[in-house]
Design an enzyme around this catalytic site. Structure first.
Site, PDB file in Angstrom:
ATOM      1  CD  GLU A   1      -3.173  48.265  14.830  1.00  0.00           C
ATOM      2  OE1 GLU A   1      -3.703  48.694  15.870  1.00  0.00           O
ATOM      3  OE2 GLU A   1      -2.700  47.117  14.722  1.00  0.00           O
TER       4      GLU A   1
ATOM      5  CE  LYS B   1       4.056  41.546  20.158  1.00  0.00           C
ATOM      6  NZ  LYS B   1       3.257  42.692  19.730  1.00  0.00           N
TER       7      LYS B   1
HETATM    8  N1  PSU Z   1      -0.668  42.925  18.970  1.00  0.00           N
HETATM    9  C1  PSU Z   1       0.495  43.578  18.776  1.00  0.00           C
HETATM   10  N2  PSU Z   1       0.531  44.915  18.759  1.00  0.00           N
HETATM   11  C2  PSU Z   1      -0.606  45.660  18.898  1.00  0.00           C
HETATM   12  C3  PSU Z   1      -1.844  44.972  19.079  1.00  0.00           C
HETATM   13  C4  PSU Z   1      -1.825  43.622  19.104  1.00  0.00           C
HETATM   14  O1  PSU Z   1       1.515  42.920  18.623  1.00  0.00           O
HETATM   15  O2  PSU Z   1      -0.535  46.893  18.878  1.00  0.00           O
HETATM   16  C5  PSU Z   1      -3.103  45.771  19.174  1.00  0.00           C
HETATM   17  C6  PSU Z   1      -3.859  45.735  17.832  1.00  0.00           C
HETATM   18  O3  PSU Z   1      -4.514  46.975  17.646  1.00  0.00           O
HETATM   19  C7  PSU Z   1      -4.882  44.647  18.051  1.00  0.00           C
HETATM   20  C8  PSU Z   1      -5.215  44.843  19.499  1.00  0.00           C
HETATM   21  O4  PSU Z   1      -6.022  44.757  17.220  1.00  0.00           O
HETATM   22  O5  PSU Z   1      -3.974  45.159  20.119  1.00  0.00           O
HETATM   23  C9  PSU Z   1      -5.821  43.623  20.111  1.00  0.00           C
HETATM   24  O6  PSU Z   1      -6.267  43.919  21.394  1.00  0.00           O
HETATM   25  P1  PSU Z   1      -7.180  42.861  22.178  1.00  0.00           P
HETATM   26  O7  PSU Z   1      -6.277  41.688  22.420  1.00  0.00           O
HETATM   27  O8  PSU Z   1      -7.572  43.584  23.436  1.00  0.00           O
HETATM   28  O9  PSU Z   1      -8.341  42.560  21.278  1.00  0.00           O
END
Ligand code: PSU
Ligand code: MN
Length: 303
Positions: free
Chosen positions: A25, A159
């Site tokens: 990604e 996390k």
């Molecule tokens: N969690 C991490 N590192 C990240 C992300 C999430 O530890 O870089 C990024 C990923 O791309 C994930 C996105 O798909 O954040 C999720 O964002 P949201 O919670 O806004 O859906």
């Protein structure tokens, strides 16, 4: 209508040959880590995929085109575009229509990987159910994507900025197999143990690949979530990272951070509050996930 989809020559040729390919990604590059560590990490992750026998396919939208596999210059440029959009299922088509540039989250990367015919995707952490979601309704679109798009995603668990128990519940409701690799407890990103049992456990990448194929054969939509614990030497135990997470969450609340900004805000604050230690662990776990992703991708081409 033809899709604005460009596969790099390397990715195209690997897919044509049936060679292992691992999708990667780009939100982790633009919104997950500061420059220049984001670029160094992205390059190291690609190199690790190659060392592990797989072709890396970093995915991003550049000027309205979906790229699956970035050239070195494109990767460099993206790493220095902090205002790139953060694309999930909801914004992908609009970004293409507006010929804009954006990084793909787990959800959008799964969509693009599937379009390209890539079955495995390795990253660090997925989005999930945020703490306090009973009031904010903040549940990442990554979870619904896992329930509908047939890609096996390797991560290091969720996390503790998230409500991990609720995240597991939503995945279960969506029919997503949550498979921890090599241990019985579900991992929590920087920490090897979340304190919660993993719904499923597998110890063999070939079996994970077989389960991927069998889901398809059963006609079940969606992918698999593989949680790969961070290597012990790189771990930051929950007792140490916990108070930092609490502080970052408290700051997000005071500053009224919402919607797409929540995850990037928390990641950036935790980086500063740990004086970069969180980032070092983050890099180690992504490399670890790419190695496992490459093994699963290789097994998928045989099974
Ligand atoms: N969690 C991490 N590192 C990240 C992300 C999430 O530890 O870089 C990024 C990923 O791309 C994930 C996105 O798909 O954040 C999720 O964002 P949201 O919670 O806004 O859906
Ligand atoms: Mn959210």
């Amino acid at each position: 209508m033809s899709l604005p989809l460009i596969l790099s020559d390397e990715v195209k040729s690997a897919l044509n040959k049936g060679a292992p390919v691992v999708a990667l990604e780009s939100t982790i590059i633009t919104h997950g880590m500061p420059y220049p560590q984001n670029l160094e990490t992205a390059q190291a992750v690609e190199a690790e995929a190659r060392n592990s026998g797989a072709v890396p396919a970093t995915i991003a939208v550049l000027n309205g085109m979906i790229h699956v596999g970035l050239e070195a210059g494109q990767l460099q440029q993206l790493a220095q575009t902090p205002d790139a959009r953060k694309l999930s299922r909801a914004d992908l088509a609009v970004c293409l229509a507006q010929k804009a540039t954006g990084a793909t989250t787990v959800a959008a990367t799964m969509i693009c990987a599937d379009l390209a015919g890539i079955k495995v995707f390795a990253t660090g952490g997925i989005g999930g159910v945020h703490r306090g979601a009973e009031n904010s309704f903040d549940i990442s679109a990554d979870l619904a994507e896992l329930a509908q798009t047939p890609v096996t995603v390797v991560c290091a668990g969720a996390k503790a900025i998230l409500d991990i128990a609720k995240t597991l519940e939503v995945l279960e409701t969506g029919g997503v197999p949550v498979i921890t690799f090599g241990q019985s407890d579900f991992p929590a990103f920087w920490a090897r143990d979340s304190g919660l049992p993993s719904p499923l456990r597998m110890d063999d990448p070939a079996e994970i690949a077989l389960a991927h194929h069998l889901r398809g054969a059963l006609g079940l939509p969606g992918g698999q979530l593989v949680a790969n614990p961070i290597p012990p030497i790189d771990e930051i135990p929950l007792a140490q990272i916990g108070p930092v997470i609490e502080q970052a969450l408290a700051e997000a609340k005071v500053q009224n951070i919402g919607q797409k900004q929540v995850t990037p805000f928390l990641l950036a604050r935790i980086f500063v509050l740990t004086e970069g230690r969180s980032l070092k662990a983050n890099i180690a776990l992504v490399l670890n996930n790419v190695r496992l992703g490459a093994k699963i991708a290789a097994a998928l081409t045989h099974s």
